[in-house]
Design a protein around this motif. Structure first.
Motif, PDB file in Angstrom:
ATOM      1  N   ILE A 108       0.833  -1.207   0.000  1.00 38.76           N
ATOM      2  CA  ILE A 108       0.000   0.000   0.000  1.00 38.76           C
ATOM      3  C   ILE A 108       0.870   1.260   0.000  1.00 38.76           C
ATOM      4  N   ASN A 109       2.047   1.181   0.620  1.00 38.46           N
ATOM      5  CA  ASN A 109       2.861   2.365   0.878  1.00 38.46           C
ATOM      6  C   ASN A 109       3.111   3.280  -0.325  1.00 38.46           C
ATOM      7  N   PRO A 110       3.555   2.750  -1.503  1.00 34.92           N
ATOM      8  CA  PRO A 110       3.806   3.684  -2.620  1.00 34.92           C
ATOM      9  C   PRO A 110       2.557   4.404  -3.091  1.00 34.92           C
ATOM     10  N   LEU A 111       1.398   3.727  -2.996  1.00 37.28           N
ATOM     11  CA  LEU A 111       0.149   4.377  -3.406  1.00 37.28           C
ATOM     12  C   LEU A 111      -0.257   5.424  -2.374  1.00 37.28           C
ATOM     13  N   LEU A 112       0.009   5.133  -1.105  1.00 34.93           N
ATOM     14  CA  LEU A 112      -0.268   6.112  -0.062  1.00 34.93           C
ATOM     15  C   LEU A 112       0.620   7.348  -0.239  1.00 34.93           C
ATOM     16  N   ASN A 113       1.873   7.131  -0.652  1.00 32.70           N
ATOM     17  CA  ASN A 113       2.780   8.265  -0.885  1.00 32.70           C
ATOM     18  C   ASN A 113       2.220   9.205  -1.942  1.00 32.70           C
ATOM     19  N   VAL A 114       1.634   8.627  -2.984  1.00 26.95           N
ATOM     20  CA  VAL A 114       1.023   9.442  -4.038  1.00 26.95           C
ATOM     21  C   VAL A 114      -0.118  10.278  -3.450  1.00 26.95           C
ATOM     22  N   PRO A 127      -4.500  10.813 -14.263  1.00 29.44           N
ATOM     23  CA  PRO A 127      -5.647   9.873 -14.265  1.00 29.44           C
ATOM     24  C   PRO A 127      -5.293   8.458 -13.814  1.00 29.44           C
ATOM     25  N   LEU A 128      -4.186   7.906 -14.305  1.00 33.66           N
ATOM     26  CA  LEU A 128      -3.811   6.545 -13.901  1.00 33.66           C
ATOM     27  C   LEU A 128      -3.456   6.484 -12.413  1.00 33.66           C
ATOM     28  N   GLN A 129      -2.895   7.556 -11.877  1.00 31.30           N
ATOM     29  CA  GLN A 129      -2.588   7.584 -10.452  1.00 31.30           C
ATOM     30  C   GLN A 129      -3.869   7.594  -9.619  1.00 31.30           C
ATOM     31  N   TRP A 130      -4.872   8.362 -10.090  1.00 35.16           N
ATOM     32  CA  TRP A 130      -6.174   8.359  -9.415  1.00 35.16           C
ATOM     33  C   TRP A 130      -6.754   6.948  -9.392  1.00 35.16           C
ATOM     34  N   LEU A 131      -6.677   6.270 -10.529  1.00 34.32           N
ATOM     35  CA  LEU A 131      -7.218   4.912 -10.624  1.00 34.32           C
ATOM     36  C   LEU A 131      -6.450   3.958  -9.713  1.00 34.32           C
ATOM     37  N   GLY A 279      -3.635  -1.835  -8.528  1.00 31.80           N
ATOM     38  CA  GLY A 279      -3.258  -0.437  -8.322  1.00 31.80           C
ATOM     39  C   GLY A 279      -1.777  -0.208  -8.572  1.00 31.80           C
ATOM     40  N   LEU A 280      -0.938  -1.120  -8.081  1.00 33.91           N
ATOM     41  CA  LEU A 280       0.503  -0.989  -8.286  1.00 33.91           C
ATOM     42  C   LEU A 280       0.877  -1.124  -9.758  1.00 33.91           C
ATOM     43  N   ALA A 281       0.172  -2.012 -10.468  1.00 31.67           N
ATOM     44  CA  ALA A 281       0.431  -2.171 -11.902  1.00 31.67           C
ATOM     45  C   ALA A 281       0.112  -0.867 -12.641  1.00 31.67           C
ATOM     46  N   LEU A 282      -1.022  -0.251 -12.302  1.00 34.31           N
ATOM     47  CA  LEU A 282      -1.395   1.019 -12.928  1.00 34.31           C
ATOM     48  C   LEU A 282      -0.384   2.118 -12.577  1.00 34.31           C
ATOM     49  N   TYR A 283       0.013   2.143 -11.316  1.00 35.47           N
ATOM     50  CA  TYR A 283       1.013   3.115 -10.851  1.00 35.47           C
ATOM     51  C   TYR A 283       2.327   2.938 -11.612  1.00 35.47           C
ATOM     52  N   SER A 284       2.744   1.697 -11.823  1.00 37.11           N
ATOM     53  CA  SER A 284       3.994   1.408 -12.518  1.00 37.11           C
ATOM     54  C   SER A 284       3.916   1.810 -13.993  1.00 37.11           C
ATOM     55  N   VAL A 285       2.776   1.518 -14.619  1.00 41.02           N
ATOM     56  CA  VAL A 285       2.585   1.895 -16.026  1.00 41.02           C
ATOM     57  C   VAL A 285       2.639   3.413 -16.172  1.00 41.02           C
ATOM     58  N   ASP A 286       1.976   4.120 -15.246  1.00 43.71           N
ATOM     59  CA  ASP A 286       1.990   5.583 -15.273  1.00 43.71           C
ATOM     60  C   ASP A 286       3.414   6.113 -15.118  1.00 43.71           C
TER      61      ASP A 286
END
Length: 295
Positions: A108-114, A127-131, A279-286
């Motif tokens: 969860i941590n990297p998404l929480l950082n965002v 947009p991808l970060q929001w998703l 979520g992490l996959a989307l974050y990585s693609v972004d």
């Protein structure tokens, strides 16, 4: 300017995250010592080893800069408190059969950082970060709905480490001097705890003739070695690449929990992981798309 060596950077980065991912093996080896007492010794031995390292591995001017900016000491006191909470929660989770929740927290941590960047630093999410963040929220929400309670271990680990990183941004001190100062600021509390608990496991003379004592004393180098590897890797790799490598540590913790320590991966927990992984996959693609745009 130092020569950039990507191969060396990958090796150092992998070493750091593999050591962090294998931390449960170490904490299981000293499971007979209560979690709070382990953290007390982690502070003591990290403070000592860090100081010795600073005497060898010079960081010119770091102490003068701290003296000239006393606000940074206050910031490091706050960040030190947060990292102590993070350490204590993690050790308790490992030695109480909650490694899956610990793993989830670091996913969860990297998404929480965002999210923290948006809420507290005024950063705008793409947009991808929001998703990606929405997937993490859904994962946690369904866990609450299915289990009937918050995955508090995961959230404490993610929040404490997320705010730790956020606060450390306010005190631009190199990693090793920063950790040394954090641990030295915690040192009076650690020593006070030992003085107030004469019946503690490590306060008994007989304890220091056992192998457990050696494991406990190893807390200092075990804390510092991956940190040094990480910071050396950061000089040779883009930070985005290091961001991808960070998923290795919670993956190793997850695998150990299920296959080595027989923790039950309930369907509701697996579903939470699936949402976080999406979520992490989307974050990585972004991150990858934006890295290509910048290059």
């Amino acid at each position: 300017m130092p020569t950039v060596n990507p191969r060396r950077g990958y090796l150092l980065g992998l070493t750091a995250y593999v050591i962090w991912g294998l931390f449960p093996l170490y904490f299981k080896a000293i499971a007979a010592v209560p979690a709070l007492e382990i953290i007390v010794h982690r502070v003591l031995w990290s403070a000592l080893c860090g100081l010795l390292l600073l005497m060898v591995w010079k960081h010119p001017g770091w102490w003068r800069e701290l003296r000239q900016n006393p606000r940074r000491l206050a910031v490091l006191a706050a960040s030190g408190s947060l990292i102590a909470v993070n350490w204590l929660t993690y050790v308790w989770a490992v030695n109480n059969g909650r490694m899956l929740e610990a793993s989830l927290g670091y996913y969860i941590n990297p998404l929480l950082n965002v999210l923290l960047g948006m809420l507290l630093l005024g950063e705008r999410l793409r947009p991808l970060q929001w998703l990606a963040v929405a997937c993490a929220v859904v994962g946690v929400a369904q866990q609450v709905w299915q289990v009937g309670s918050l995955p508090w271990v995961s959230l404490v680990l993610a929040l404490s480490f997320g705010f730790y990183g956020l606060i450390r941004k306010q005190a631009p001190v190199a990693a090793l001097p920063g950790l040394v100062v954090e641990t030295w600021l915690l040192l009076p509390i650690a020593l006070g705890w030992l003085l107030l608990h004469p019946a503690a496991t490590s306060s008994q003379a007989a304890f220091w003739s056992t192998s457990q004592a050696l494991w406990l004393a190893a807390a200092g180098p075990i804390t510092l070695v991956p940190l040094l590897c990480f910071n050396a890797a950061a000089r040779h790799l883009p930070y985005t690449t290091l961001g991808f490598l960070q998923y290795l540590a919670p993956t190793l913790v997850l695998l150990q929990a299920v296959f080595l320590y027989d923790e039950h991966l309930a369907p509701s927990t697996l579903l939470a992981f699936v949402f976080i992984w999406i979520g992490l996959a989307l974050y990585s693609v972004d991150a990858w798309f934006n890295l290509r745009k910048a290059s």
